[in-house]
Write an enzyme that holds these catalytic residues in place. Structure first.
Site, short mmCIF file in Angstrom:
data_model
loop_
_atom_site.label_atom_id
_atom_site.label_comp_id
_atom_site.label_asym_id
_atom_site.label_seq_id
_atom_site.Cartn_x
_atom_site.Cartn_y
_atom_site.Cartn_z
N HIS A 95 16.36 84.11 65.58
CA HIS A 95 17.51 83.17 66.13
C HIS A 95 18.81 82.89 64.99
CE1 HIS A 95 18.94 79.20 67.47
NE2 HIS A 95 18.62 78.70 66.33
N HIS A 97 20.32 80.20 63.81
CA HIS A 97 20.68 78.91 63.80
C HIS A 97 21.85 78.05 63.94
CE1 HIS A 97 18.01 75.00 62.58
NE2 HIS A 97 19.01 75.18 62.82
N HIS A 140 16.94 83.55 61.36
CA HIS A 140 15.09 83.40 60.77
C HIS A 140 14.22 83.59 62.79
CE1 HIS A 140 14.65 79.81 63.27
NE2 HIS A 140 15.57 79.23 62.77
N HIS A 142 12.12 83.52 65.65
CA HIS A 142 11.58 82.55 66.35
C HIS A 142 10.75 83.13 67.42
CE1 HIS A 142 12.47 78.54 67.60
NE2 HIS A 142 13.39 78.17 67.59
N HIS A 381 10.01 64.17 60.78
CA HIS A 381 10.16 65.35 61.41
C HIS A 381 11.85 65.58 61.30
CE1 HIS A 381 5.76 65.57 63.20
NE2 HIS A 381 5.71 63.92 63.11
N HIS A 384 15.30 70.35 65.66
CA HIS A 384 16.78 70.42 65.86
C HIS A 384 17.17 71.18 67.55
CE1 HIS A 384 19.39 74.62 65.78
NE2 HIS A 384 18.81 75.43 66.46
N HIS A 386 19.15 74.14 70.52
CA HIS A 386 20.00 75.46 70.10
C HIS A 386 21.12 74.65 71.16
CE1 HIS A 386 16.36 77.94 69.13
NE2 HIS A 386 16.34 76.51 68.63
N HIS A 436 13.66 71.15 69.30
CA HIS A 436 12.51 70.53 68.92
C HIS A 436 11.77 70.09 67.06
CE1 HIS A 436 12.51 74.86 66.73
NE2 HIS A 436 13.69 75.04 67.59
N CYS A 437 10.76 70.34 67.23
CA CYS A 437 10.34 69.99 65.22
C CYS A 437 11.09 71.14 64.82
CB CYS A 437 9.05 69.72 64.96
SG CYS A 437 8.94 69.42 63.61
N HIS A 438 11.44 71.67 63.37
CA HIS A 438 11.59 72.76 63.03
C HIS A 438 10.44 72.73 61.61
CE1 HIS A 438 14.03 75.79 61.74
NE2 HIS A 438 14.67 76.05 62.67
N ILE A 439 9.65 71.88 61.53
CA ILE A 439 8.30 73.00 60.88
C ILE A 439 7.61 73.27 62.01
CG2 ILE A 439 5.79 71.47 59.94
CD1 ILE A 439 7.47 69.06 58.95
N HIS A 442 4.58 72.67 63.26
CA HIS A 442 4.22 71.76 64.48
C HIS A 442 4.72 71.82 66.22
CE1 HIS A 442 4.85 68.34 60.93
NE2 HIS A 442 4.18 69.11 61.57
N PHE A 447 5.55 70.67 69.79
CA PHE A 447 6.52 69.67 69.82
C PHE A 447 7.73 70.26 69.93
CE2 PHE A 447 7.65 65.85 67.14
CZ PHE A 447 8.57 65.72 67.01
#
Length: 510
Positions: A95, A97, A140, A142, A381, A384, A386, A436-439, A442, A447
């Site tokens: 992805h 980002h 990164h 995805h 949290h 992000h 897209h 979504h949460c970028h952790i 999660h 999430f």
């Protein structure tokens, strides 16, 4: 003056300076690639914090090579999958980002939302353009939690007409700084554990293991202020700060004036968790002025601080129950058919799109105001979106709504229990976009939702879709569990053997 890019990048030099690791050797200069290049995803053994482990690498290195371009460039990046380590995932996706992918939703690189993953020994060419974007971005994996095993790198787009260029002298690969968490156990094992924490935090891919966890990071350089001029690829009004709170996925460009006495200065990246420290050089690097002695700094840390169209209103309430995240009562589970393929095959309404309850259909050319609140452990949290940047109308922890001059970015903190954030964006980019949460742990635990913008317009907006994109799903769907990698049941058994670990129920491979 130097402009370090924090992906955290910019430096304004009066005295020349360099960044070195805790071991006092200069950090390696990043490998730099252009917008038309090849990224080979493979495995290799590395020890970024002194602990050796196999990792998922880009072109054999971690962090992955820096990709640079000029505003207006066209990208053609072929991702080649040569993964072979059975303990980690052997399929992949990449992805870009922060890149809007307007008209090229199929190149967004989001597994099961905009494409099927790239199978082992196959490749996919990502073609897209950036006519109106400049600043700091990154790339990164995805695919599930794969980027926690190392598949990530910086992407910087330079603007030859930068209106703030007068503020700095140096802005190049040497001033790009990446901050990251690092894990000693492979991600397919850790994804089974509720409440996974990192073993160390790294600055430009190097650090020291201390056994402590990490989440969002507070970044500072002893004795130096810096001026923020960009956040998440969008220019901001210059703001002088002495530290930054940086959440997963966020980026900043800051101007650092290196005008202090010639010496060594600690550069600090502190995880915002109980017990995190700089003892023994952990969470630290060194800013070394030219002519300074090759010794550790003796600088002292100052105290860290904690950070006209029709409107469509969305309210997302997120709860963490037993480690699983529920968005308006539903945990996200990846569909077997990517959402984009569903839309191109004729699905238009939320009731027709999978996963059920996790796809929100939005009309074209509307202003969306989204309010999100979270309950349960795991916060704050980093959220992000897209395909867009958004206005941060209300920051978590603030009671003020700012509709006049809100900061624009693509990752924002949702805060903790009892807090909310409010963001706005315009639905001018038809296609399915992940929120979504970028952790990654999660996200893997549910999430996320998909914002499907004007599905009836998507086929025309992304036309033509490359033939190679159509081939990704049949290839991926034919893979055996052994070809998928990730350890299968072995990964769950290994997670169960970790002392004190609390596990999710067994789940199939992603």
């Amino acid at each position: 003056m130097i402009i370090p890019t924090l992906i955290a990048s910019l430096v304004s030099s009066i005295y020349a300076a360099s960044i070195v690791s805790r071991q006092s050797s200069p950090l390696p200069q990043p490998v730099v690639l252009g917008p038309q290049t090849i990224l080979t995803i493979g495995n290799g053994v590395i020890a970024p914090d002194g602990f050796e482990r196999s990792a998922t690498l880009v072109n054999g290195i971690f962090p992955g090579p820096l990709i640079t371009a000029q505003k207006g460039d066209s990208f053609a990046i072929e991702v080649v999958n040569q993964l072979e380590d059975e303990t980690m995932f052997k399929s992949t996706s990449v992805h870009w980002h922060g890149i809007y992918q307007n008209g090229t939703n199929y190149a967004d690189g989001t597994s099961f939302v905009t494409q099927c993953p790239i199978a082992q020994n196959h490749s996919f060419l990502h073609t897209f353009s950036v006519p109106n974007q400049a600043g700091t971005y990154w790339y990164h994996s995805h695919y599930s939690v794969q980027y926690c095993d190392g598949l990530r790198g910086a992407l910087v787009i330079y603007d030859p007409q930068d209106p703030l260029a007068y503020m700095y002298d140096v802005d190049d690969a040497s001033t790009v700084i990446t901050l990251s968490d690092w894990y000693h156990v492979v991600a397919p094992i850790l994804r089974h554990i509720i409440g996974t924490t990192a073993n160390s935090s790294l600055i430009n891919g190097l650090g020291r293991y201390a056994g402590g966890p990490a989440s969002d990071l507070a970044f500072s350089i002893d004795g130096h202020n810096f001026t923020v001029i960009e956040a998440d690829g969008l220019q901001t009004e210059p703001l002088v700060v002495d530290q930054l709170q940086i959440f997963a996925g966020q980026r900043y460009s800051v101007v650092l004036v290196a005008d202090m006495p010639v010496d060594n200065y600690w550069m600090r990246s502190l995880p915002n968790l109980v017990g995190a420290s700089f003892v023994g050089g952990t969470n630290s690097a060194i800013l070394r002025y030219q002519g300074a002695a090759q010794v550790d700094p003796i600088t002292v840390l100052l105290a860290f601080q904690g950070m006209g169209m029709q409107i469509s209103i969305l309210d997302l309430q997120v709860a963490n129950t037993g480690g699983t995240f529920y968005v308006n009562g539903i945990p996200f589970k990846s569909p077997t058919v990517p959402v984009l393929l569903q839309i191109l095959s004729g699905a238009q309404d939320a009731s027709q799109l999978l996963p059920n309850g996790s796809v929100i259909v939005l009309e074209a050319n509307k202003v969306v105001e989204l309010t999100m609140s979270t309950t349960g452990p795991g916060g704050p949290h980093p959220i992000h979106l897209h395909g867009h940047a958004f206005d941060v109308v209300q920051s978590a922890g603030s009671s003020t709504l700012n509709y006049v001059n809100p900061v624009r970015r693509d990752v924002v903190s949702a805060g903790g229990t009892g807090q909310q954030m409010v963001i706005r964006w315009t639905t001018d980019n038809s296609g399915p976009w992940f929120l979504h949460c970028h952790i990654d742990w999660h996200l893997d635990a549910g999430f996320a939702v998909v914002m499907a913008e004007s599905p009836s317009d998507t086929a025309a907006h992304v036309n033509p879709v490359p033939e190679a994109w159509d081939e990704l799903c049949p290839i991926f769907d034919s893979l055996t569990p052994l070809q998928l990698g990730g350890g299968g049941q072995f990964s769950y058994d290994e997670a169960a053997n970790i002392s004190g670990a609390v596990l999710f129920p067994p789940s199939p491979l992603p």
